[in-house]
Motif scaffolding. Structure first.
Motif, PDB file in Angstrom:
ATOM      1  N   GLY A   1    -108.330  19.910  64.786  1.00  9.99           N
ATOM      2  CA  GLY A   1    -109.100  20.764  65.690  1.00  9.99           C
ATOM      3  C   GLY A   1    -110.153  20.067  66.529  1.00  9.99           C
ATOM      4  N   TYR A   2    -110.074  18.739  66.665  1.00 17.01           N
ATOM      5  CA  TYR A   2    -111.004  18.045  67.566  1.00 17.01           C
ATOM      6  C   TYR A   2    -110.549  18.256  69.009  1.00 17.01           C
ATOM      7  CZ  TYR A   2    -112.413  15.308  63.407  1.00 17.01           C
ATOM      8  OH  TYR A   2    -112.847  14.907  62.180  1.00 17.01           O
ATOM      9  N   GLU A   3    -111.485  18.017  69.941  1.00 14.67           N
ATOM     10  CA  GLU A   3    -111.188  18.179  71.372  1.00 14.67           C
ATOM     11  C   GLU A   3    -110.282  17.064  71.898  1.00 14.67           C
ATOM     12  OE1 GLU A   3    -114.221  18.296  74.750  1.00 14.67           O
ATOM     13  OE2 GLU A   3    -114.992  19.683  73.217  1.00 14.67           O
ATOM     14  N   ASN A   4    -110.384  15.894  71.270  1.00 14.18           N
ATOM     15  CA  ASN A   4    -109.562  14.751  71.677  1.00 14.18           C
ATOM     16  C   ASN A   4    -109.276  13.902  70.437  1.00 14.18           C
ATOM     17  OD1 ASN A   4    -111.860  13.004  71.304  1.00 14.18           O
ATOM     18  ND2 ASN A   4    -112.647  13.781  73.244  1.00 14.18           N
ATOM     19  N   THR A   5    -108.710  12.703  70.655  1.00  8.11           N
ATOM     20  CA  THR A   5    -108.272  11.906  69.494  1.00  8.11           C
ATOM     21  C   THR A   5    -109.345  10.913  68.996  1.00  8.11           C
ATOM     22  OG1 THR A   5    -107.297  10.245  70.973  1.00  8.11           O
ATOM     23  CG2 THR A   5    -105.848  12.004  70.234  1.00  8.11           C
ATOM     24  N   LEU A   6    -110.488  10.893  69.664  1.00  7.82           N
ATOM     25  CA  LEU A   6    -111.455   9.813  69.402  1.00  7.82           C
ATOM     26  C   LEU A   6    -112.090   9.833  68.006  1.00  7.82           C
ATOM     27  CD1 LEU A   6    -113.224   9.668  72.906  1.00  7.82           C
ATOM     28  CD2 LEU A   6    -111.249   8.384  72.086  1.00  7.82           C
ATOM     29  N   SER A   7    -112.145  10.997  67.381  1.00  2.11           N
ATOM     30  CA  SER A   7    -112.824  11.090  66.074  1.00  2.11           C
ATOM     31  C   SER A   7    -111.930  10.728  64.895  1.00  2.11           C
ATOM     32  CB  SER A   7    -113.338  12.517  65.861  1.00  2.11           C
ATOM     33  OG  SER A   7    -114.133  12.916  66.932  1.00  2.11           O
ATOM     34  N   VAL A   8    -110.654  10.524  65.163  1.00  2.89           N
ATOM     35  CA  VAL A   8    -109.722  10.255  64.056  1.00  2.89           C
ATOM     36  C   VAL A   8    -110.070   8.913  63.401  1.00  2.89           C
ATOM     37  CG1 VAL A   8    -107.285   9.872  63.478  1.00  2.89           C
ATOM     38  CG2 VAL A   8    -107.913  11.621  65.154  1.00  2.89           C
ATOM     39  N   THR A   9    -110.056   8.909  62.069  1.00  6.01           N
ATOM     40  CA  THR A   9    -110.443   7.702  61.329  1.00  6.01           C
ATOM     41  C   THR A   9    -109.216   7.033  60.692  1.00  6.01           C
ATOM     42  OG1 THR A   9    -110.704   8.906  59.264  1.00  6.01           O
ATOM     43  CG2 THR A   9    -112.648   8.791  60.697  1.00  6.01           C
ATOM     44  N   MET A  10    -109.421   5.829  60.204  1.00  7.86           N
ATOM     45  CA  MET A  10    -108.364   5.134  59.457  1.00  7.86           C
ATOM     46  C   MET A  10    -108.003   5.946  58.210  1.00  7.86           C
ATOM     47  SD  MET A  10    -106.911   2.430  60.519  1.00  7.86           S
ATOM     48  CE  MET A  10    -106.188   1.912  58.963  1.00  7.86           C
TER      49      MET A  10
ATOM     50  N   PHE B   1    -103.791  23.728  74.607  1.00  3.88           N
ATOM     51  CA  PHE B   1    -103.439  23.024  75.834  1.00  3.88           C
ATOM     52  C   PHE B   1    -101.958  22.645  75.750  1.00  3.88           C
ATOM     53  CE2 PHE B   1    -103.037  18.601  77.616  1.00  3.88           C
ATOM     54  CZ  PHE B   1    -103.155  18.948  78.962  1.00  3.88           C
ATOM     55  N   THR B   2    -101.179  23.029  76.762  1.00  9.13           N
ATOM     56  CA  THR B   2     -99.755  22.653  76.758  1.00  9.13           C
ATOM     57  C   THR B   2     -99.452  21.799  77.981  1.00  9.13           C
ATOM     58  OG1 THR B   2     -99.245  24.729  75.656  1.00  9.13           O
ATOM     59  CG2 THR B   2     -97.384  23.513  76.568  1.00  9.13           C
ATOM     60  N   PRO B   3     -99.181  20.506  77.792  1.00 15.44           N
ATOM     61  CA  PRO B   3     -98.881  19.643  78.942  1.00 15.44           C
ATOM     62  C   PRO B   3     -97.588  20.068  79.635  1.00 15.44           C
ATOM     63  CG  PRO B   3     -99.253  18.353  76.927  1.00 15.44           C
ATOM     64  CD  PRO B   3     -99.146  19.790  76.514  1.00 15.44           C
ATOM     65  N   LYS B   4     -97.487  19.708  80.926  1.00 14.54           N
ATOM     66  CA  LYS B   4     -96.328  20.066  81.767  1.00 14.54           C
ATOM     67  C   LYS B   4     -95.011  19.536  81.173  1.00 14.54           C
ATOM     68  CE  LYS B   4     -94.716  19.371  86.488  1.00 14.54           C
ATOM     69  NZ  LYS B   4     -94.163  18.214  87.097  1.00 14.54           N
ATOM     70  N   PHE B   5     -95.077  18.385  80.490  1.00 14.67           N
ATOM     71  CA  PHE B   5     -93.842  17.751  80.023  1.00 14.67           C
ATOM     72  C   PHE B   5     -93.252  18.389  78.767  1.00 14.67           C
ATOM     73  CE2 PHE B   5     -97.430  15.008  78.544  1.00 14.67           C
ATOM     74  CZ  PHE B   5     -97.333  15.241  77.187  1.00 14.67           C
ATOM     75  N   VAL B   6     -93.939  19.393  78.216  1.00 15.47           N
ATOM     76  CA  VAL B   6     -93.447  19.981  76.960  1.00 15.47           C
ATOM     77  C   VAL B   6     -92.352  21.004  77.218  1.00 15.47           C
ATOM     78  CG1 VAL B   6     -94.089  21.477  75.018  1.00 15.47           C
ATOM     79  CG2 VAL B   6     -95.616  19.622  75.723  1.00 15.47           C
ATOM     80  N   LYS B   7     -91.277  20.914  76.450  1.00 16.20           N
ATOM     81  CA  LYS B   7     -90.270  21.979  76.438  1.00 16.20           C
ATOM     82  C   LYS B   7     -90.421  22.704  75.098  1.00 16.20           C
ATOM     83  CE  LYS B   7     -85.363  23.025  76.521  1.00 16.20           C
ATOM     84  NZ  LYS B   7     -83.995  22.580  76.786  1.00 16.20           N
TER      85      LYS B   7
END
Ligand code: KIV
Length: 275
Positions: free
Chosen positions: A52-61, A226-232
């Motif tokens: 549930g983060y806004e982006n991927t930056l908080s993901v840890t090892m 958020f659904t990117p254009k490339f998703v089917k």
């Protein structure tokens, strides 16, 4: 049959398309593996679609190891590729090798993926020298969202397109067994695919790549932020789940669930002794 990096190179030689999906947990990985998908990416998209983060930056090892290990336990045949999270490799070549090693040793991944172009050639070389296969990731690299100023298609100008082609070649020369391209114009991705001897995997990069990857929550309509254009959308599992949850709530509130068949019995004389 167990897939390896050799499966990837053979697929390119035989002109066979590779399929890849993300997974982050045991049950989903098992279903994807049973469906015969060639590779599972434990992506750092984990941060968005699972945590549930806004982006991927908080993901840890620790996040990546925990989820990669769960995926590994669910897979028999798929090649498992684990993402190196933000700041697990950018800091130094040493950190890159140590952290790639942790994803293999503690997570059970077969390969790692890292975002970035020529600036990470030394990191890729060092990880490959440690006998860890590396998938490179170019184009839209979400860990650079602050530098890019948002999620944008990459390689649109002649200069940017040329740089992407050069990056792909340099990463292949550094030892990457595959190059993933995200949000790259289809024609450019096709040029890069033809130039490389290693297979390319596309996401928003057109049909000219050697394989495709999607985030499974996107293709099953389970992630609505958020659904990117490339998703089917291959199924509306989000809707199926929501309806099942509503149904369950209604049955619980009305006392319809559980029925006798869902419970466990006990001898009547034992119950009598309790009074
Ligand atoms: O983290 C991820 O799931 C990815 C894919 C979008 C390619 O990198």
């Amino acid at each position: 049959m167990k897939n390896t990096v050799i499966t990837f190179s053979q697929a390119k030689e035989k002109n066979e398309r590779l399929s890849m999906l993300t997974a982050y947990d045991y049950s989903t990985a098992k279903l994807i593996d049973e469906a015969g998908i060639d590779a599972i990416l434990v992506g750092d998209s984990l941060g968005m679609v699972c945590l549930g983060y806004e982006n991927t930056l908080s993901v840890t090892m620790e996040d990546m190891i925990h989820h990669t290990a769960a995926v590994s336990r669910g897979c028999k045949n798929a090649l498992i590729i684990s993402d190196m999270p933000f700041m697990s490799y950018q800091t130094s070549v040493y950190d890159a090798v140590v952290n790639a090693g942790r994803l293999i040793k503690e997570g059970g991944a077969h390969a790692v993926k890292l975002e970035g172009g020529r600036e990470f050639v030394p990191h890729v070389k060092a990880i490959v020298n440690a006998s860890i296969p590396v998938m490179a990731h170019i184009g839209l690299t979400p860990q650079s969202i602050n530098a890019f100023g948002g999620f944008k298609v990459q390689g649109k100008s002649a200069e940017a397109a040329k740089k992407l082609i050069e990056d792909a070649v340099l990463l292949q020369e550094a030892g990457a067994f595959s190059v993933l391209m995200e949000c790259v114009p289809a024609k450019l991705a096709e040029i890069i695919t033809k130039k490389l001897s290693v297979p390319t995997i596309g996401i928003g990069a057109g049909a000219g790549c050697d394989g495709q990857v999607l985030v499974y929550q996107d293709m099953l309509a389970m992630y609505s932020d958020f659904t990117p254009k490339f998703v089917k959308k291959y199924a509306d599992i989000g809707d199926v789940m929501r309806n099942a949850f509503k149904n369950y709530k209604e049955e619980v509130s009305k006392g319809i669930f559980p029925e006798e068949k869902h419970g466990f019995s006990i001898d009547a004389d034992i119950i009598e002794k309790l009074y």
